[in-house]
Design a protein around this motif. Structure first.
Motif, short mmCIF file in Angstrom:
data_model
loop_
_atom_site.label_atom_id
_atom_site.label_comp_id
_atom_site.label_asym_id
_atom_site.label_seq_id
_atom_site.Cartn_x
_atom_site.Cartn_y
_atom_site.Cartn_z
N ASN A 1 6.57 5.43 9.09
CA ASN A 1 5.33 6.19 9.12
C ASN A 1 4.22 5.36 9.80
O ASN A 1 3.47 5.89 10.61
CB ASN A 1 4.92 6.58 7.70
CG ASN A 1 3.91 7.68 7.68
OD1 ASN A 1 3.99 8.61 8.48
ND2 ASN A 1 2.96 7.59 6.79
N ASP A 2 4.15 4.09 9.46
CA ASP A 2 3.15 3.21 10.06
C ASP A 2 3.37 3.10 11.56
O ASP A 2 2.42 3.16 12.34
CB ASP A 2 3.21 1.82 9.41
CG ASP A 2 1.97 1.00 9.70
OD1 ASP A 2 0.86 1.56 9.60
OD2 ASP A 2 2.12 -0.19 10.03
N ILE B 1 0.66 7.17 17.60
CA ILE B 1 -0.32 8.23 17.80
C ILE B 1 -1.65 7.62 18.26
O ILE B 1 -2.25 8.08 19.24
CB ILE B 1 -0.52 9.07 16.52
CG1 ILE B 1 0.71 9.92 16.25
CG2 ILE B 1 -1.77 9.94 16.61
CD1 ILE B 1 0.73 10.58 14.88
N VAL B 2 -2.10 6.58 17.58
CA VAL B 2 -3.38 5.95 17.92
C VAL B 2 -3.30 5.31 19.30
O VAL B 2 -4.25 5.40 20.09
CB VAL B 2 -3.80 4.93 16.83
CG1 VAL B 2 -4.99 4.12 17.28
CG2 VAL B 2 -4.11 5.67 15.54
N LEU C 1 -6.90 9.21 10.61
CA LEU C 1 -5.94 8.23 11.11
C LEU C 1 -6.59 7.28 12.12
O LEU C 1 -6.39 6.06 12.05
CB LEU C 1 -4.76 8.96 11.77
CG LEU C 1 -3.68 8.08 12.40
CD1 LEU C 1 -3.02 7.21 11.35
CD2 LEU C 1 -2.66 8.96 13.12
N PHE C 2 -7.37 7.81 13.04
CA PHE C 2 -8.01 6.98 14.07
C PHE C 2 -8.94 5.96 13.43
O PHE C 2 -8.91 4.78 13.76
CB PHE C 2 -8.77 7.86 15.07
CG PHE C 2 -9.18 7.12 16.31
CD1 PHE C 2 -8.29 6.98 17.36
CD2 PHE C 2 -10.44 6.56 16.42
CE1 PHE C 2 -8.65 6.28 18.51
CE2 PHE C 2 -10.81 5.86 17.55
CZ PHE C 2 -9.91 5.72 18.60
N LYS C 3 -9.74 6.41 12.49
CA LYS C 3 -10.66 5.51 11.79
C LYS C 3 -9.89 4.45 10.99
O LYS C 3 -10.24 3.27 10.99
CB LYS C 3 -11.58 6.33 10.87
CG LYS C 3 -12.42 5.55 9.91
CD LYS C 3 -13.68 5.04 10.54
CE LYS C 3 -14.46 4.23 9.54
NZ LYS C 3 -15.83 4.16 9.74
N LYS C 4 -8.83 4.88 10.30
CA LYS C 4 -8.02 3.97 9.48
C LYS C 4 -7.39 2.86 10.32
O LYS C 4 -7.38 1.70 9.94
CB LYS C 4 -6.93 4.77 8.76
CG LYS C 4 -5.94 3.96 7.95
CD LYS C 4 -4.91 4.91 7.31
CE LYS C 4 -3.57 4.27 7.18
NZ LYS C 4 -2.53 5.19 6.76
N THR D 1 -8.21 1.97 13.61
CA THR D 1 -9.07 1.23 14.56
C THR D 1 -10.30 0.63 13.91
O THR D 1 -10.92 -0.27 14.48
CB THR D 1 -9.55 2.15 15.71
OG1 THR D 1 -10.39 3.17 15.17
CG2 THR D 1 -8.38 2.74 16.48
N GLY D 2 -10.68 1.15 12.74
CA GLY D 2 -11.90 0.67 12.08
C GLY D 2 -13.17 1.29 12.64
O GLY D 2 -14.27 0.93 12.24
N ILE D 3 -13.03 2.23 13.57
CA ILE D 3 -14.19 2.90 14.17
C ILE D 3 -13.84 4.38 14.33
O ILE D 3 -12.69 4.71 14.61
CB ILE D 3 -14.56 2.24 15.53
CG1 ILE D 3 -15.82 2.84 16.14
CG2 ILE D 3 -13.40 2.33 16.51
CD1 ILE D 3 -16.32 2.06 17.35
N ASN D 4 -14.83 5.24 14.14
CA ASN D 4 -14.50 6.66 14.28
C ASN D 4 -14.41 7.05 15.75
O ASN D 4 -14.88 6.33 16.65
CB ASN D 4 -15.46 7.55 13.48
CG ASN D 4 -16.84 7.66 14.07
OD1 ASN D 4 -17.04 7.60 15.28
ND2 ASN D 4 -17.82 7.84 13.22
N PHE D 5 -13.79 8.17 16.00
CA PHE D 5 -13.51 8.64 17.36
C PHE D 5 -14.77 8.73 18.21
O PHE D 5 -14.80 8.24 19.34
CB PHE D 5 -12.81 10.01 17.28
CG PHE D 5 -12.60 10.67 18.61
CD1 PHE D 5 -11.52 10.31 19.40
CD2 PHE D 5 -13.48 11.63 19.07
CE1 PHE D 5 -11.33 10.91 20.63
CE2 PHE D 5 -13.29 12.24 20.31
CZ PHE D 5 -12.20 11.88 21.09
N VAL D 6 -15.81 9.36 17.69
CA VAL D 6 -17.04 9.56 18.46
C VAL D 6 -17.65 8.22 18.86
O VAL D 6 -18.05 8.03 20.02
CB VAL D 6 -18.05 10.43 17.67
CG1 VAL D 6 -19.40 10.47 18.36
CG2 VAL D 6 -17.50 11.83 17.49
#
Length: 149
Positions: free
Chosen positions: A35-36, A42-43, A78-81, A83-88
């Motif tokens: 899963n990881d 995906i990221v 998922l993206f925030k988790k 990368t530590g930063i939100n998509f926007v």
């Protein structure tokens, strides 16, 4: 070599413990790793797509999630988790990085820099640039021109 009953029992207990651990947690461990790996894939695909499309002013979470074939909310979390930063903020940082490059290396009008960088309105660009950089784009350009002279 001869083993005592106590030593044989200890080995059996250890083997039973290992069997129980594998049957209870082994599958979860394998599932978690798969899963990881899938999440990181995906990221990674998302980051690649963003690097290719950040100049497109209609790039959005919805469009990104659709491109990846996943749910909007799942993608955002998922993206925030990962990368530590939100998509926007990630997209905005890329756009600002490119805008700074254009301001430093071209004589392109600031309004053109705005749209070339993927911002959809000049007003928004000025506000975001001021907020993140602490100065206006024109001031940024003039300071950097003086420094490079």
């Amino acid at each position: 070599m001869v083993f005592t009953h106590k030593e044989i029992d200890a080995v059996k207990n250890s083997l039973n413990f290992i069997k129980n651990f594998i049957s209870n947690y082994g599958e979860n461990f394998i599932y978690d790793n798969k899963n990881d790996f899938k999440e990181m894939d995906i990221v990674s695909k998302a980051k690649k797509y963003i690097r290719e499309q950040y100049q497109n002013s209609d790039l959005s979470v919805r469009k990104m999630a659709k491109e990846l074939g996943i749910n909007n909310n799942y993608f955002s979390i998922l993206f925030k988790k990962k990368t530590g930063i939100n998509f926007v903020n990630y997209v905005t940082d890329l756009r600002l990085h490119f805008a700074k490059y254009l301001l430093n290396n071209t004589d392109e009008p600031i309004k053109s820099v705005c749209f070339s960088s993927g911002f959809n309105t000049f007003r928004h660009f000025i506000r975001v640039f001021n907020d993140k950089m602490g100065i206006s784009p024109s001031k940024f350009r003039s300071i950097n021109k003086k420094l490079s002279s």
